[in-house]
Design an enzyme around this catalytic site. Structure first.
Site, PDB file in Angstrom:
ATOM      1  N   GLN A   1      28.773  61.695  51.567  1.00  0.00           N
ATOM      2  CA  GLN A   1      28.654  63.117  51.866  1.00  0.00           C
ATOM      3  C   GLN A   1      28.411  63.359  53.352  1.00  0.00           C
ATOM      4  O   GLN A   1      29.055  64.218  53.958  1.00  0.00           O
ATOM      5  CB  GLN A   1      27.507  63.745  51.056  1.00  0.00           C
ATOM      6  CG  GLN A   1      27.096  65.137  51.489  1.00  0.00           C
ATOM      7  CD  GLN A   1      28.218  66.146  51.477  1.00  0.00           C
ATOM      8  OE1 GLN A   1      29.169  66.017  50.704  1.00  0.00           O
ATOM      9  NE2 GLN A   1      28.141  67.151  52.341  1.00  0.00           N
ATOM     10  N   GLU A   2      27.515  62.595  53.960  1.00  0.00           N
ATOM     11  CA  GLU A   2      27.069  62.918  55.311  1.00  0.00           C
ATOM     12  C   GLU A   2      27.978  62.349  56.398  1.00  0.00           C
ATOM     13  O   GLU A   2      28.032  62.896  57.500  1.00  0.00           O
ATOM     14  CB  GLU A   2      25.630  62.444  55.497  1.00  0.00           C
ATOM     15  CG  GLU A   2      24.710  63.063  54.451  1.00  0.00           C
ATOM     16  CD  GLU A   2      23.263  63.114  54.871  1.00  0.00           C
ATOM     17  OE1 GLU A   2      22.956  62.804  56.023  1.00  0.00           O
ATOM     18  OE2 GLU A   2      22.443  63.471  54.014  1.00  0.00           O
ATOM     19  N   THR A   3      28.664  61.239  56.131  1.00  0.00           N
ATOM     20  CA  THR A   3      29.528  60.642  57.151  1.00  0.00           C
ATOM     21  C   THR A   3      30.901  60.282  56.583  1.00  0.00           C
ATOM     22  O   THR A   3      31.604  59.445  57.138  1.00  0.00           O
ATOM     23  CB  THR A   3      28.888  59.374  57.741  1.00  0.00           C
ATOM     24  OG1 THR A   3      28.683  58.414  56.691  1.00  0.00           O
ATOM     25  CG2 THR A   3      27.555  59.678  58.397  1.00  0.00           C
TER      26      THR A   3
END
Length: 542
Positions: free
Chosen positions: A149-151
C-alpha cells in the site's frame, strides 16, 4: 480461546496498586535555587512505575544488535543470528524475489536480512510453546501487505503495458524508496524545525536537509528521523538528522519499517504483539471493536484516516485489506475465528479516550504536577506515564532521569534538579539574627544571612549584595518556605505563530506537535503528528 498465563499476569499487574516512592529532596549546595536527589532513589522510582511485565517485553522487543554484526549478515551466512536464519527458512530469497519484481534496486534480500538482524525479537524465539516460525512468516507477510500500500506500484493485473508480467498488486511492494516528487538535495518536510521547543532540543534539524518520506515505511519528519537514529546508532540522533539519505540508500530502508513494527505508540500496542498475541486488548479497546487481526495493524499505522465506519469504502484501507487477503491466501496463513481483517468497525485510536483506564499502559514520561505537602515548594520531583508523545520514553534507558531533571526543558516552571550518588551532609540553617545590611562594613571572614542563605566575606565590603558574588562566598542555603505551587500547565505553552493568524483546521493537512488550528471557533494545539483527526474528537489535540 483460553488466555495464556502471560496475559493473566499482565492484567493482574495492571490492577495492582504501586507503593509510594521514597524521595529525599535536599537543597543543592552548588545552586541556591536548586535541589539534589539520590540517583538510586530516582532509579527505584522508575522501576516501580514500570514494574508491569509488559514494559520489559517492550524493551526487549526494541533491543538491537551492534551494527558491526548486522553488516556481516549475508544470505545463508553460517554466522547469521538465529532470528535471521529463521527468516531465511520461512521466507527465502526465492520468496523475496517473487514479491519484489517491481521493487526499487535499493531494496535487496541482503538488506532485508540485515534489517531483521538488527532486531533479535523480530522472528525471534518463544519459550511458551508458541510457533515461532508461523509468527515469523505472519509478521513478514503483514509487513508486505502494508509495503504494497505505502510503496507499491498499484498497477492492475490486466494493464499489460505497465505490468507486462501480470503481477498481482500484492506482488508490487517496495517500488518507491523515496516519496514521490522528492529527491535527494531537496530541503523539505521541515515543519517545526528551528522552534524553541523540546523536539528541536532533542532532535535538531540540520541545515538544508529534507525529512520527506524514505524507506519501506516512508519515514518522515525530523522527530521520527531523530528517534530512529537513536535506536540505530546507540542513542545518537544526529547521524540521520545530518544524513537522512541513509534511510533510502542502506539497510536502514527496511530497518525503519521493522523498528516501527516493534515500537508501541502507547496506548497503541506494537504490531508484533498484536500478531503474536502477547498483547491483550483492554475492556475499552474491546468495546471500541479493537481486537486481534490485520485490521488492528491498520489502526496502529493510520487509524485516524483509515478506520471507522466512515472509511469503510476508502481506497487506502480497502487496498491494504485486499493485499493482506491475497498474501495470506498465497502463503496459507490461517485466519482465526477472533480475527478481523478490517478496521471499519473499530474506533480509531486517536479518537479513543483511554485516559484513566486501569488496564492500559503508557510509554511516555511527563512531569508529575501533583502537590506534595512534604516536599519543597509542594513539587513532586517525579514524572508520570502519559498517553501522549513527550520528550522522554519509558522504553529508553535513562529517560526517566532526564525527565526528572528536565533535561530538554520540556516542563515549564519545573524546579532545578541535579542527581547525585550521595546526599550532602546536613547543615544547620543560618542564624536569622545576622542579616546582611547595606550600610554595615564587613571584614574578611564575617558571615551574614541574605535570602535564606549564608555568605562569608572574602575581603572588606560595604553595600555589595551577597547574591551578586564579588566579595561574598556562598556557604549554605536553606529551602524556600513550602507553599502550594501555582497551577502549572500540564504541557509547555505553545506560542501561536506571529507571522499569520491561526488557520482553520483542514482534514487533509498534516499537523505536528505544537501546530495550532481553529475548529468551531476554538483554537487547538497538536500534541503529536496527526492527519484527519478532528480536534474536538481526538486525543491528538489539546
Amino acid at each position: 480461546m483460553k488466555k495464556t498465563n502471560l496475559v493473566w499476569a499482565l492484567q493482574l499487574a495492571l490492577a495492582a496498586p504501586l507503593a509510594a516512592n521514597a524521595l529525599n529532596v535536599q537543597p543543592d549546595p552548588q545552586n541556591p535555587n536548586g535541589y539534589v536527589l539520590l540517583k538510586s532513589e530516582v532509579a527505584t522510582a522508575a522501576q516501580n512505575k514500570t514494574a508491569n511485565p509488559m514494559y520489559a517485553i517492550w524493551s526487549n522487543a526494541l533491543r538491537t544488535a551492534d551494527n558491526s554484526l548486522v553488516e556481516s549478515i549475508v544470505p545463508n551466512g553460517a554466522t547469521n543470528p538465529v532470528n535471521v536464519k529463521r527468516a531465511e527458512r520461512v521466507f527465502g530469497e526465492l520468496q523475496w524475489n517473487f514479491l519484489t519484481q517491481m521493487a526499487a534496486p535499493e531494496y535487496t534480500y541482503t538488506r532485508f536480512l540485515r534489517a531483521i538482524g538488527k532486531f533479535p525479537a523480530f522472528c525471534g524465539d518463544y519459550t511458551d510453546g508458541r510457533d515461532a516460525d508461523a509468527i515469523c512468516l505472519r509478521s513478514i507477510v503483514t509487513a508486505f501487505a502494508h509495503f504494497a500500500q505505502e510503496t507499491g506500484g498499484h498497477i492492475a493485473k490486466d494493464n499489460i503495458s505497465d505490468n507486462p508480467n501480470g503481477l498481482e498488486e500484492w506482488q508490487q511492494a517496495l517500488v518507491h524508496v523515496r516519496e514521490m516528487g522528492w529527491s535527494e538535495g531537496q530541503p523539505g518536510y521541515t515543519t517545526g524545525c528551528g522552534q524553541n521547543d523540546w523536539q528541536n532540543r532533542r532532535w535538531p534539524c540540520a541545515p538544508e536537509q529534507g525529512y520527506f518520506g524514505r524507506g519501506a515505511k516512508q519515514l518522515s519528519y525530523h522527530f521520527n528521523y531523530g528517534a530512529f537514529s537513536e535506536a540505530m546508532f546507540d542513542g545518537d540522533a544526529t547521524v540521520l538528522l545530518n544524513n537522512p539519505a541513509l534511510v533510502a540508500d542502506s539497510w536502514l530502508n527496511l530497518a525503519s519499517a521493522i523498528w516501527f513494527f516493534l515500537t508501541p505508540q502507547a496506548p497503541k500496542p506494537a504490531m508484533l504483539h498484536v500478531i503474536d498475541r502477547t498483547w491483550s486488548p483492554s475492556q475499552r479497546e474491546s468495546s471500541a471493536g479493537i481486537g486481534y487481526g490485520f485490521g488492528t495493524t491498520i489502526n496502529i499505522i493510520n487509524g485516524g484516516i483509515e478506520c471507522g465506519e466512515q472509511n469503510k469504502n476508502k481506497g487506502q484501507p480497502v487496498n491494504r485489506i485486499r493485499y493482506w487477503e491475497g498474501l495470506s491466501a498465497h502463503y496459507q496463513i490461517p485466519i482465526e475465528m477472533d480475527e478481523e481483517n478490517t478496521c471499519w468497525q473499530q474506533t480509531p485510536y486517536g479518537s479513543l479516550n483511554l485516559e484513566g483506564a486501569n488496564d492500559v499502559l503508557y510509554t511516555n514520561w511527563e512531569g508529575d504536577w501533583a502537590y506534595y505537602a512534604d516536599r519543597p515548594g509542594g513539587y513532586a520531583f517525579e514524572c508520570k506515564l502519559v498517553a501522549y508523545q513527550t520528550a522522554y520514553s519509558a522504553l529508553v534507558p535513562g529517560d526517566y532521569e532526564k525527565c526528572v531533571t528536565n533535561f530538554y526543558l520540556s516542563h515549564a516552571n519545573w524546579p532545578e534538579v541535579r542527581l547525585v550518588d550521595t546526599l550532602p551532609d546536613p547543615v544547620e540553617p543560618p542564624a536569622t539574627g545576622n542579616a546582611w545590611s547595606a550600610d554595615k562594613v564587613y571584614l574578611q571572614g564575617d558571615k551574614v544571612v541574605y535570602e535564606n542563605a549564608e555568605y562569608q566575606a572574602k575581603w572588606w565590603t560595604q553595600g555589595d549584595v551577597p547574591t551578586a558574588g564579588g566579595p561574598w562566598q556562598l556557604l549554605t542555603n536553606t529551602p524556600p518556605p513550602t507553599e502550594p505551587p501555582t497551577e502549572p500547565p500540564v504541557e509547555p505553552p505553545v506560542e501561536p505563530p506571529v507571522e499569520s493568524p491561526v488557520a482553520q483546521w483542514q482534514p487533509g493537512a498534516v499537523y505536528v506537535a505544537g501546530d495550532q488550528a481553529v475548529y468551531e471557533n476554538k483554537t487547538y494545539t497538536a500534541k503529536w503528528w496527526n492527519q484527519g483527526e478532528q480536534p474536538n474528537q481526538s486525543n491528538a489535540w489539546q
